[in-house]
Structure formats: C-alpha cells, structure tokens
Design an enzyme around this catalytic site. Structure first.
Site, PDB file in Angstrom:
ATOM      1  NE  ARG A 125      -2.649   0.899   3.543  1.00 32.73           N
ATOM      2  CZ  ARG A 125      -3.414   0.531   4.580  1.00 32.73           C
ATOM      3  NH1 ARG A 125      -4.642   0.080   4.388  1.00 32.73           N
ATOM      4  NH2 ARG A 125      -2.951   0.605   5.819  1.00 32.73           N
ATOM      5  CE  LYS A 175      -3.240   4.226   7.326  1.00 42.17           C
ATOM      6  NZ  LYS A 175      -4.688   4.190   7.521  1.00 42.17           N
ATOM      7  CD  GLU A 235     -12.189   5.722   4.303  1.00 40.07           C
ATOM      8  OE1 GLU A 235     -11.669   4.897   5.065  1.00 40.07           O
ATOM      9  OE2 GLU A 235     -11.609   6.186   3.310  1.00 40.07           O
TER      10      GLU A 235
HETATM   11  C1  LIG Z   1      -5.770   3.475   7.838  1.00 39.42           C
HETATM   12  C2  LIG Z   1      -7.160   3.767   7.438  1.00 39.42           C
HETATM   13  C3  LIG Z   1      -8.151   2.769   7.395  1.00 39.42           C
HETATM   14  C4  LIG Z   1      -7.928   1.375   7.889  1.00 39.42           C
HETATM   15  O1  LIG Z   1      -6.939   0.665   7.191  1.00 39.42           O
HETATM   16  P1  LIG Z   1      -6.292  -0.617   7.867  1.00 39.42           P
HETATM   17  O2  LIG Z   1      -5.321  -1.088   6.851  1.00 39.42           O
HETATM   18  O3  LIG Z   1      -7.370  -1.587   8.122  1.00 39.42           O
HETATM   19  O4  LIG Z   1      -5.652  -0.161   9.124  1.00 39.42           O
HETATM   20  C5  LIG Z   1      -9.392   3.110   6.904  1.00 39.42           C
HETATM   21  N1  LIG Z   1      -9.678   4.371   6.525  1.00 39.42           N
HETATM   22  C6  LIG Z   1      -8.774   5.356   6.590  1.00 39.42           C
HETATM   23  C7  LIG Z   1      -9.158   6.713   6.152  1.00 39.42           C
HETATM   24  C8  LIG Z   1      -7.483   5.090   7.048  1.00 39.42           C
HETATM   25  O5  LIG Z   1      -6.597   6.070   7.131  1.00 39.42           O
END
Ligand SMILES: *Cc1c(COP(=O)(O)O)cnc(C)c1O
Length: 390
Positions: free
Chosen positions: A135, A237, A273
């Site tokens: 990722r 991210k 989300e």
């Molecule tokens: C990090 C994150 C998640 C969750 O991702 P994981 O890989 O399950 O930790 C979901 N939404 C957002 C906006 C994030 O920054």
C-alpha cells in the site's frame, strides 16, 4: 520526474546526543535509569533479548503516543538515484528538517499503521506487514515519491518492533502500534517533488483506539465536509487527507459523537468511510461495504474481515451503500488496524438518530473474535497472515 540536481539538506537524528541525554529525553519520569538498556552504538547494535517489560501501566493503555527506545530511518536522494539502499535503527528522537522540506511545504508524505503482538508463549508476531508495504508503494507512486521495497519495509518494521520489544504489551493487554512514514525531506521552493526522501518507522504501545473502549460507537454523518473527492488521493494513506477532517471530527466530538461518517462528495448520498476506519453494514446473512473507487482507503482489516466473513459463511459484497440503507441495516461496524472491529451503536444524520440493536452475539463480535484468535495464535493461521519475528 523525481530526478533533480539540487543539493539537499539531510534529516539528522540526534545521534550526537550524549547517551545520558537520550535516556533522559526518552524516559522522562517513566523509568529509573538503572533499568534502561545500554546506550545504542550503531556498529554493535544488538536486539534487546531480555524479556523485561518497560514501566507501563499495561491495564490502562489507550491510543496515546508513548515514547519508546528506538526508531528506524532510511534515506535516498538523487545521489542514490532515488533508490532506498540501507537504513538503520537509532535512538528515538527528533528529526531535523530543512524549512523548505517537501513534506512541510506541500504535504508530500504517507503514513502506515501496523501492529506487533506478543503471544502467551512469548512469540512476537506481525499481522500482514507486506500488505502495508504494498500500500505504501502504491501511495508513493501517487505522491511522486520513491518507496522502500516490500522486503526493506517489512525488515524495518521487524527491526523497530524487536528493538522496542520491552514496549510490546503482555498478551491480551494491547499491541505495539508501528507507524512507518515516507516523507519528502529534501528542500523545494516551487511546487515539485522533493529531492530527497526519508522512510521512518517508530512505535508506541496501544490499547483501545476510542475512549469508549470497546463500547459501541456513535457516528455523526457529515453532510457539509467531505473526506475525499473523485480524482483526489482519498484512496492512499497520504498525510494530506487527515488535517482537513479534524474540524469535522472535533465538531462531532464536541457534540458527544465518537467519530464522523463521510458521504460521497458527488451525490452526498452514499456512505464512504469513517475518519480512520472503514465501514460495513449487515443485513440478514449479508455483509456489505462501500466499493473502493479511489475515494476510500483500502483497509487491510477491511480486506481481512471480508475474507473471514466469507469463510464463516456470510455473503460479502462491495458496492454503493446509500445513507438510507445504512439506517435500515441490522448492524453496522467499523474496521481498521487501530480500531480493530468496532460495533456502531448509533448513526445520526440530518438530526435523526438511529440506534442499532446490539443483541449478542453481534456479527462484528464473531468477526473480531476470529481475527483476534488468528492474531493470538489461538486458531490455525490458515491464511498465513501472521509472521513470527523473534
Ligand atoms: C488506515 C485507514 C483505514 C484502515 O486501514 P487498515 O489497513 O485496516 O488499518 C481506513 N480508513 C482510513 C481513512 C485510514 O486512514
């Protein structure tokens, strides 16, 4: 592309600090100097192999930053043809940056989050760290940054976890949250990719993410602010996605909500989300979660929970989910590395509040129990998600 000829300043760790200063800075009032490990010397670094625990109140861990002993750092610039070569563990401390560093001026940066777990037999395990590595590579491509290889990333996470082993909570008390960062550290003035990049990894012991602990979350559905838009960077991210939602989060927290659920920015109708976790709804035997089309972060917990649900016999769908459908769901829950699998108790949208029935056993509880059982080695890891690192 990334190739620039400008000379860049380097991030420096405070390695010139006298060891006692590092110790004083790192531990503050938390520990007596006599219980601390020997000062770090780069050429003779040995992993801390005594099983002594750091002086932490393990029964009251939240999700706050706790300074640990070591961090990992690796840099590359045009001298290295933008290829990460070699990094190292150093004492945890401040980093030095040029005022014109790309990350400070234009937000060229990514973060990741993964966890290390201590099992009852003493083994230390990571959960799917290569997923975080991949990722980060995808995000780096989007943000015009070079990225560490999967091997370099996983090795750095491993080294950081083991160097801070005494901060990994006892089994069942929490985990060591590991935070990899990739930032444009070289100076730029005009808007352009930085001339040097730094990959950093630090760690902090954590318990529950929300102050509610494992109590159900009360989500506020935001219809003014959006987290991400089509063509933006909501799917990676990048650090630039988070400061803009602080206002929505604090507004919601002030009104007693746990967090914010965002809607799509085009129709303001489909759920996307929560600020730092993904969302699922349950209706009958079917679990649904919004499809990721670039505005939703592809959570590793989301993906893992979908797989677990499938194995447990649920139907699993990724698709558009309207706000109306959310309000009519049997159950709603959130997933993320930091939150785990967290049940949602209520959702408030345009002044009306829906309370979900929370009769045990919740589907989210079943899924989370299974995930925790895999992480703790209580059920066989048929998916090969866990990596033992000690
Ligand atoms: C990090 C994150 C998640 C969750 O991702 P994981 O890989 O399950 O930790 C979901 N939404 C957002 C906006 C994030 O920054």
């Amino acid at each position: 592309m990334l190739i620039q000829k400008s000379v860049c300043l380097r991030i420096l760790t405070r390695s010139s600090y006298h060891a006692s200063k590092i110790r004083a800075a790192n531990f503050g009032t938390q520990a007596a100097a006599s219980s601390l490990p020997e000062p770090y010397a780069p050429s003779s670094f040995r992993l801390n192999d005594n099983d002594e625990y750091a002086p932490v109140d393990w029964n009251n861990l939240g999700f706050g930053l706790m300074r640990t002993d070591y961090m990992y750092m690796m840099k590359c610039g045009n001298d290295e043809e933008f290829e990460f070569k070699q990094g190292e563990i150093s004492p945890y401390g401040n980093v030095e940056l040029s005022p014109s560093a790309g990350v400070l001026n234009y937000g060229q940066g990514l973060f990741e989050g993964t966890k290390a777990f201590r099992r009852v037999d003493g083994g230390i395990f990571l959960f799917r760290p290569e997923e975080n590595a991949i990722r980060m590579q995808i995000g780096a491509e989007r943000m015009c940054m070079p990225s560490p290889s999967v091997r370099q990333f996983v090795s750095a996470v491993k080294q950081t976890a083991l160097a801070n082993k005494r901060w990994i909570p006892p089994p069942g008390k929490g985990s060591l949250y590991i935070r990899p960062l990739l930032i444009g550290s070289g100076p730029v003035l005009g808007l352009a990719p930085a001339s040097e990049y730094t990959f950093l990894v630090y760690a902090s012991p954590v318990g529950n993410y929300f102050k509610e602990g494992t109590a159900p979350l009360n989500l506020y559905v935001e219809d003014e602010f959006h987290r991400a838009a089509r063509g933006g960077a909501g799917g990676v991210k990048t650090i630039t996605n988070y400061a803009p939602v602080l206002k929505a989060i604090s507004k919601a927290r002030d009104r007693g909500f746990s967090d914010v659920l965002y809607l799509d920015s085009v129709n303001k109708r489909n759920i996307e989300e929560v600020s730092s976790c993904n969302v699922f709804i349950v209706k009958g035997n079917t679990l649904s979660t919004p499809a990721t089309n670039g505005t939703i972060l592809k959570g590793i917990t989301r993906k893992s929970v979908m797989e677990i649900a499938y194995i447990l016999g649920y139907e699993v769908e990724e698709r558009c989910i309207s706000i109306e459908e959310l309000m009519e769901a049997d159950e709603v829950f959130c997933t993320g590395t930091a939150v785990g699998v967290a049940p949602v108790g209520s959702v408030t949208y345009k002044g009306s509040r829906i309370d979900y029935k929370l009769s045990s056993p919740l589907v989210s509880e079943k899924l989370y129990s299974r995930l925790i059982a895999i992480q703790n080695g209580v059920v066989p890891d048929t998916q090969r998600w866990m990596i033992q690192i000690d």
